[in-house]
Design a protein around this motif. Structure first.
Motif, PDB file in Angstrom:
ATOM      1  N   TYR A 209      10.941  36.173  -9.532  1.00  9.07           N
ATOM      2  CA  TYR A 209      11.449  37.257 -10.514  1.00  9.07           C
ATOM      3  C   TYR A 209      11.880  38.610  -9.750  1.00  9.07           C
ATOM      4  CZ  TYR A 209      10.544  41.295 -13.391  1.00  9.07           C
ATOM      5  OH  TYR A 209      10.923  42.457 -14.057  1.00  9.07           O
ATOM      6  N   ARG A 210      13.027  38.809 -10.299  1.00  4.30           N
ATOM      7  CA  ARG A 210      13.765  40.152  -9.807  1.00  4.30           C
ATOM      8  C   ARG A 210      14.245  40.837 -11.196  1.00  4.30           C
ATOM      9  NH1 ARG A 210      11.793  37.602  -6.360  1.00  4.30           N
ATOM     10  NH2 ARG A 210      12.704  36.981  -4.458  1.00  4.30           N
ATOM     11  N   ALA A 211      13.641  42.109 -11.296  1.00  2.00           N
ATOM     12  CA  ALA A 211      14.151  42.876 -12.519  1.00  2.00           C
ATOM     13  C   ALA A 211      15.506  43.081 -12.548  1.00  2.00           C
ATOM     14  CB  ALA A 211      13.428  44.243 -12.296  1.00  2.00           C
ATOM     15  N   THR A 212      16.230  43.174 -11.333  1.00  2.00           N
ATOM     16  CA  THR A 212      17.583  43.287 -11.486  1.00  2.00           C
ATOM     17  C   THR A 212      18.257  42.702  -9.989  1.00  2.00           C
ATOM     18  OG1 THR A 212      17.619  45.443 -10.318  1.00  2.00           O
ATOM     19  CG2 THR A 212      17.826  45.552 -12.468  1.00  2.00           C
ATOM     20  N   LEU A 213      19.499  42.227 -10.038  1.00  2.00           N
ATOM     21  CA  LEU A 213      19.976  41.767  -8.773  1.00  2.00           C
ATOM     22  C   LEU A 213      21.283  41.949  -8.499  1.00  2.00           C
ATOM     23  CD1 LEU A 213      18.392  39.352  -7.175  1.00  2.00           C
ATOM     24  CD2 LEU A 213      19.863  37.728  -8.407  1.00  2.00           C
ATOM     25  N   GLY A 214      21.425  41.836  -7.331  1.00  2.00           N
ATOM     26  CA  GLY A 214      23.215  42.155  -6.897  1.00  2.00           C
ATOM     27  C   GLY A 214      23.458  43.731  -6.854  1.00  2.00           C
ATOM     28  N   THR A 215      24.728  43.949  -6.183  1.00  2.00           N
ATOM     29  CA  THR A 215      25.012  45.428  -6.097  1.00  2.00           C
ATOM     30  C   THR A 215      25.226  45.937  -7.501  1.00  2.00           C
ATOM     31  OG1 THR A 215      27.228  44.636  -6.176  1.00  2.00           O
ATOM     32  CG2 THR A 215      26.198  44.953  -3.968  1.00  2.00           C
ATOM     33  N   GLY A 216      25.448  45.265  -8.498  1.00  2.00           N
ATOM     34  CA  GLY A 216      25.718  46.013  -9.839  1.00  2.00           C
ATOM     35  C   GLY A 216      24.235  46.149 -10.597  1.00  2.00           C
ATOM     36  N   ASN A 217      23.294  45.648  -9.914  1.00  2.00           N
ATOM     37  CA  ASN A 217      21.899  45.851 -10.442  1.00  2.00           C
ATOM     38  C   ASN A 217      21.807  45.311 -12.074  1.00  2.00           C
ATOM     39  OD1 ASN A 217      20.673  46.857  -8.509  1.00  2.00           O
ATOM     40  ND2 ASN A 217      21.533  48.927  -8.971  1.00  2.00           N
ATOM     41  N   TYR A 218      22.384  43.984 -12.051  1.00  2.00           N
ATOM     42  CA  TYR A 218      22.329  43.367 -13.331  1.00  2.00           C
ATOM     43  C   TYR A 218      21.038  42.884 -13.782  1.00  2.00           C
ATOM     44  CZ  TYR A 218      23.545  39.199 -10.662  1.00  2.00           C
ATOM     45  OH  TYR A 218      23.289  38.191  -9.889  1.00  2.00           O
ATOM     46  N   GLY A 219      20.577  42.861 -14.883  1.00  2.00           N
ATOM     47  CA  GLY A 219      19.609  42.323 -15.352  1.00  2.00           C
ATOM     48  C   GLY A 219      19.310  40.836 -14.941  1.00  2.00           C
ATOM     49  N   PHE A 220      18.122  40.387 -14.232  1.00  2.00           N
ATOM     50  CA  PHE A 220      17.980  39.093 -13.756  1.00  2.00           C
ATOM     51  C   PHE A 220      16.601  38.492 -14.525  1.00  2.00           C
ATOM     52  CE2 PHE A 220      16.704  35.672 -10.716  1.00  2.00           C
ATOM     53  CZ  PHE A 220      17.930  35.074 -10.707  1.00  2.00           C
ATOM     54  N   GLY A 221      15.416  39.179 -14.236  1.00  2.00           N
ATOM     55  CA  GLY A 221      14.172  38.988 -14.641  1.00  2.00           C
ATOM     56  C   GLY A 221      13.508  37.382 -14.165  1.00  2.00           C
ATOM     57  N   HIS A 222      13.031  36.669 -15.079  1.00  2.00           N
ATOM     58  CA  HIS A 222      12.308  35.428 -14.447  1.00  2.00           C
ATOM     59  C   HIS A 222      13.192  34.296 -14.517  1.00  2.00           C
ATOM     60  CE1 HIS A 222       8.210  37.539 -15.484  1.00  2.00           C
ATOM     61  NE2 HIS A 222       9.011  38.223 -16.229  1.00  2.00           N
ATOM     62  N   ALA A 223      13.139  33.631 -13.518  1.00  2.00           N
ATOM     63  CA  ALA A 223      13.887  32.756 -13.227  1.00  2.00           C
ATOM     64  C   ALA A 223      13.528  31.333 -12.460  1.00  2.00           C
ATOM     65  CB  ALA A 223      15.252  33.057 -12.190  1.00  2.00           C
ATOM     66  N   ILE A 224      14.053  30.338 -12.687  1.00  2.00           N
ATOM     67  CA  ILE A 224      13.740  28.827 -12.020  1.00  2.00           C
ATOM     68  C   ILE A 224      15.106  28.737 -11.269  1.00  2.00           C
ATOM     69  CG2 ILE A 224      12.027  28.236 -13.523  1.00  2.00           C
ATOM     70  CD1 ILE A 224      13.721  26.397 -14.705  1.00  2.00           C
ATOM     71  N   VAL A 225      15.043  28.394  -9.873  1.00  2.00           N
ATOM     72  CA  VAL A 225      16.283  28.107  -9.346  1.00  2.00           C
ATOM     73  C   VAL A 225      15.983  26.782  -8.286  1.00  2.00           C
ATOM     74  CG1 VAL A 225      17.946  29.056  -7.304  1.00  2.00           C
ATOM     75  CG2 VAL A 225      16.622  30.400  -9.097  1.00  2.00           C
ATOM     76  N   ALA A 226      17.039  25.921  -8.345  1.00  2.00           N
ATOM     77  CA  ALA A 226      17.079  24.610  -7.607  1.00  2.00           C
ATOM     78  C   ALA A 226      17.288  25.067  -6.248  1.00  2.00           C
ATOM     79  CB  ALA A 226      18.364  23.734  -8.020  1.00  2.00           C
ATOM     80  N   PRO A 227      16.480  24.437  -5.442  1.00  5.13           N
ATOM     81  CA  PRO A 227      16.728  24.632  -3.887  1.00  5.13           C
ATOM     82  C   PRO A 227      18.334  24.410  -3.292  1.00  5.13           C
ATOM     83  CG  PRO A 227      15.102  23.043  -4.187  1.00  5.13           C
ATOM     84  CD  PRO A 227      15.609  23.211  -5.309  1.00  5.13           C
ATOM     85  N   SER A 228      19.227  24.077  -4.205  1.00  5.17           N
ATOM     86  CA  SER A 228      20.375  23.944  -3.590  1.00  5.17           C
ATOM     87  C   SER A 228      21.286  25.145  -3.693  1.00  5.17           C
ATOM     88  CB  SER A 228      21.242  22.936  -4.439  1.00  5.17           C
ATOM     89  OG  SER A 228      21.189  23.253  -5.843  1.00  5.17           O
ATOM     90  N   ASN A 229      20.767  26.157  -4.729  1.00  2.38           N
ATOM     91  CA  ASN A 229      21.242  27.490  -4.955  1.00  2.38           C
ATOM     92  C   ASN A 229      20.679  28.339  -3.960  1.00  2.38           C
ATOM     93  OD1 ASN A 229      21.755  30.224  -5.895  1.00  2.38           O
ATOM     94  ND2 ASN A 229      22.453  28.951  -7.789  1.00  2.38           N
ATOM     95  N   ALA A 230      21.442  28.636  -2.952  1.00  3.64           N
ATOM     96  CA  ALA A 230      21.208  29.694  -1.728  1.00  3.64           C
ATOM     97  C   ALA A 230      21.528  31.023  -2.362  1.00  3.64           C
ATOM     98  CB  ALA A 230      22.121  29.318  -0.535  1.00  3.64           C
TER      99      ALA A 230
END
Length: 331
Positions: A209-230
């Motif tokens: 969970y990240r409220a925002t992500l990246g230098t642009g602080n774009y909305g991210f929220g609750h996520a599921i991510v495969a181990p392949s995605n670095a």
């Protein structure tokens, strides 16, 4: 997905009430029965199938009821001792005990009608819990009842296919803690549990969970991510030896499975065919921005399983998400 239109079958009570008040019986039978299957979704191991078995007599008293399944059910299979009626003042269904000695031995369940002088017509609930033995097989039921004048009546149900799917509800994921999900195990683990139990090759996606992500602080929220995605896991200290598998993840906002939701209000069900034929045309190795009642089709990197991950709830404060899963083994 099956979309079921509910129909209200009043047949059960109609002849019973008619038998009690009409002066001329148009049928020669004084003991009759009828059956209604109340559950409409796929029959999944661990999730009960519910029937309403109606029995009434115009001669003598009701004595016993019996249900014989072609495959023995799991724990919980059997008759309930209660009938239900709708309170006219409140509109709420209320139970009334009408049977006792509810017993299940192997494939046979039985119950004894009580207060026979007044219970000339009853509708009992019968619950069948498919066990592992029934998975992928057909099952049917023969219901029967007897009266004090020695008569017996029976009703043979149609055949029902028990799903090959597995289902598990209410898995709570917590960012940085219970975050590692294995579709094969239908379980969620901590980093320490993955390492201690050598589960590094069984993890299909990671919850963050990240409220925002990246230098642009774009909305991210609750996520599921495969181990392949670095990219989305670069700030996560992953378990030692975690396999970098690319799980196919296809986010959906329109698939609100009634069984995974666990409450009424939806009439869409994912069945075996949905998971078997899902093609993942828009799959990525991540999905973010989950809200309650959304989900994602998931296919494990080895092609062994297809699943639907349904989001029951999210909590930004505790950085957690509760999910339920239907899973089908493909090979």
């Amino acid at each position: 997905m099956k979309k079921i239109t509910y129909s209200v079958l009043a047949v059960l009570g109609i002849w019973i009430s008619m038998a009690g008040c009409q002066t001329k019986d148009v049928t020669p039978d004084s003991l009759r029965n009828d059956l209604l299957k109340k559950t409409t979704g796929p029959a999944v191991v661990g999730d009960r199938i519910e029937f309403a078995y109606a029995l009434g007599t115009t001669e003598g008293d009701l004595q016993n009821v019996k249900a014989e399944a072609t495959i023995a059910g799991a724990k919980g299979t059997g008759f309930s001792g209660y009938s239900w009626y709708t309170n006219r003042n409140t509109g709420v269904d209320q139970p009334v005990q009408t049977a006792t000695d509810t017993v299940t031995n192997g494939t046979v369940s039985s119950a004894k009608i009580i207060d026979v002088a007044t219970n000339k017509a009853v509708t009992l609930r019968y619950y069948y819990y498919p066990g592992e033995e029934a998975k992928g097989k057909d099952v049917s039921f023969r219901f029967s009842g007897t009266s004090s004048n020695g008569k017996e009546v029976s009703y043979q149900s149609p055949t029902y296919r028990i799903s090959r799917m597995d289902m598990k509800r209410s898995l709570t994921l917590v960012d940085g803690a219970k975050a590692y999900v294995s579709v094969a195990d239908m379980a969620v683990y901590t980093k320490a549990e993955v390492e201690q139990n050598n589960l590094a090759n069984k993890i299909d996606f990671v919850y963050i969970y990240r409220a925002t992500l990246g230098t642009g602080n774009y909305g991210f929220g609750h996520a599921i991510v495969a181990p392949s995605n670095a990219d989305y896991l670069k700030d996560v200290t992953l378990p030692t030896g975690l396999a970098k598998t690319r799980t196919a993840i296809d986010k959906r906002v329109d698939v609100k499975d009634a069984q995974l939701r666990g409450t009424t209000g939806f009439d869409v069900y994912i069945d075996d065919l949905d998971l078997q034929q899902t093609t993942f045309p828009n799959a990525a190795d991540y999905a973010y921005g989950f809200a309650a009642d959304q989900g994602a089709f998931v296919k494990t990197a080895d092609g062994a399983y297809a699943a639907y991950v349904y989001v029951n709830s999210v909590n930004n404060g505790s950085k957690s998400m509760t999910i339920s899963i239907k899973r089908l083994k493909l090979n």
